[in-house]
Design an enzyme around this catalytic site. Structure first.
Site, short mmCIF file in Angstrom:
data_model
loop_
_atom_site.label_atom_id
_atom_site.label_comp_id
_atom_site.label_asym_id
_atom_site.label_seq_id
_atom_site.Cartn_x
_atom_site.Cartn_y
_atom_site.Cartn_z
N ASP A 106 0.81 -1.22 0.00
CA ASP A 106 0.00 0.00 0.00
C ASP A 106 0.84 1.27 0.00
O ASP A 106 0.60 2.19 -0.78
CB ASP A 106 -0.98 0.00 1.19
CG ASP A 106 -0.30 -0.22 2.54
OD1 ASP A 106 0.93 -0.42 2.58
OD2 ASP A 106 -1.01 -0.20 3.57
N ASP A 142 6.87 4.25 3.57
CA ASP A 142 7.08 5.35 4.51
C ASP A 142 8.59 5.43 4.74
O ASP A 142 9.31 5.96 3.90
CB ASP A 142 6.27 5.03 5.77
CG ASP A 142 6.17 6.19 6.72
OD1 ASP A 142 6.43 7.32 6.32
OD2 ASP A 142 5.83 5.96 7.91
N ARG A 180 -10.65 1.71 5.99
CA ARG A 180 -10.09 0.95 4.86
C ARG A 180 -11.06 0.91 3.69
O ARG A 180 -10.68 0.70 2.56
CB ARG A 180 -9.79 -0.50 5.28
CG ARG A 180 -8.68 -0.65 6.30
CD ARG A 180 -8.29 -2.12 6.42
NE ARG A 180 -7.46 -2.39 7.60
CZ ARG A 180 -6.15 -2.26 7.65
NH1 ARG A 180 -5.50 -1.84 6.59
NH2 ARG A 180 -5.48 -2.52 8.74
P1 IMP Z 1 7.67 1.73 6.68
O1 IMP Z 1 8.35 0.49 7.15
O2 IMP Z 1 8.00 2.90 7.58
O3 IMP Z 1 7.93 2.07 5.25
O4 IMP Z 1 6.12 1.53 6.95
C1 IMP Z 1 5.28 1.08 5.98
C2 IMP Z 1 4.00 0.56 6.61
O5 IMP Z 1 3.47 1.48 7.57
C3 IMP Z 1 2.95 0.45 5.54
O6 IMP Z 1 2.96 -0.85 5.01
C4 IMP Z 1 1.68 0.78 6.26
O7 IMP Z 1 1.12 -0.39 6.80
C5 IMP Z 1 2.08 1.68 7.39
N1 IMP Z 1 1.85 3.11 7.06
C6 IMP Z 1 2.80 4.06 6.88
N2 IMP Z 1 2.25 5.26 6.63
C7 IMP Z 1 0.91 5.07 6.64
C8 IMP Z 1 -0.24 5.96 6.46
O8 IMP Z 1 -0.13 7.16 6.23
N3 IMP Z 1 -1.46 5.37 6.57
C9 IMP Z 1 -1.64 4.05 6.83
N4 IMP Z 1 -0.61 3.19 7.02
C10 IMP Z 1 0.65 3.70 6.92
MG MG Z 2 1.27 -2.11 4.78
#
Ligand code: IMP
Ligand code: MG
Length: 174
Positions: free
Chosen positions: A97, A100, A162
Site C-alpha cells: 500500500d 514510509d 479501509r
Molecule cells: P515503513 O516500514 O515505515 O515504510 O512503513 C510502511 C507501513 O506502515 C505500511 O505498510 C503501512 O502499513 C504503514 N503506514 C505508513 N504510513 C501510513 C499511512 O499514512 N497510513 C496508513 N498506514 C501507513
Molecule cells: Mg502495509
C-alpha cells in the site's frame, strides 16, 4: 481524538486511472505468456492488489502475507504467509500500500530474495518520499504524497476507513 479530514487527497477516479497505467507498465515488462506470482501485503494492499491484478492481462497467481510487528517503533518484523506460496524460480510481484521509512519493504525484499525468485519487483500505491530512511528499490509507484497519515482504499487509522473509495487523511480533533 482523530477524525477524517473534509478534503480528499486522491479521488477514486484518479486512483482507478493510475492503477490501469501501472498495470500497463507491468505488462510491458512481462512476456505475453509470462506468469506472475503476485504477493499482496495484508491488510493495507488488499484493495490496490485486487484492482491492479484485474487490470494485468497475464496469467497470475495470488498469495497473501501478513506483517507481524513486535512493537510499533521498529523491532522484529515477521512475515507470515496466509497459505503456502512458492517463490523459487517465479516472477514475483510484491504489492504494497505505502512506502514510509522503507524499512518494512526492505526487510520483506531481503526475506523474499533468500527464497530465490527468478525475478522480484514491486508495485506500491503511495510513496511518502520525504520520510525515507533506507533506500528501497520500487519499480512501480502510483503517487508521491506529502507526510500525512493517509487512509482509505485499503489503508487504515487504527483499523478504520479501509473501505473509503479514495485516499483521505486524518487530523487531530481540537
Ligand atoms: P515503513 O516500514 O515505515 O515504510 O512503513 C510502511 C507501513 O506502515 C505500511 O505498510 C503501512 O502499513 C504503514 N503506514 C505508513 N504510513 C501510513 C499511512 O499514512 N497510513 C496508513 N498506514 C501507513
Ligand atoms: Mg502495509
Amino acid at each position: 481524538m482523530r477524525r477524517l479530514a473534509d478534503e480528499i487527497l486522491i479521488p477514486a477516479e484518479t486512483i482507478a486511472s493510475r492503477v490501469v497505467e501501472l498495470a500497463r507498465e507491468i505488462e510491458r515488462e512481462t512476456p505475453p505468456d509470462g506468469e506472475i506470482a503476485a504477493l499482496i501485503v495484508l491488510k493495507g494492499a488488499f484493495v490496490f492488489g485486487a484492482d491492479l491484478l484485474r487490470a494485468i492481462r497475464r496469467p497470475t497467481r495470488v498469495g497473501f502475507l501478513e506483517i507481524h510487528r513486535q512493537s510499533d517503533d521498529g523491532g522484529e518484523v515477521e512475515f507470515v504467509f496466509t497459505h503456502p506460496f512458492p517463490i523459487e524460480g517465479r516472477d514475483v510481484l510484491v504489492i504494497e500500500d505505502i512506502l514510509d521509512t522503507g524499512v518494512t519493504m526492505n526487510a520483506l525484499l531481503d526475506r523474499l530474495r533468500a527464497r530465490r525468485p527468478a525475478r522480484l519487483r514491486t508495485a506500491v500505491l503511495l510513496d511518502k518520499r520525504s520520510r525515507r530512511q533506507v533506500e528501497c528499490p520500487v519499480e512501480h509507484v502510483g503517487f508521491e504524497i506529502p507526510d500525512r497519515w493517509v487512509v482509505g482504499y485499503g489503508l487504515d487509522d487504527d483499523e478504520l476507513y479501509r473501505n473509503l473509495p479514495g485516499i483521505g487523511w486524518v487530523v487531530e480533533n481540537p
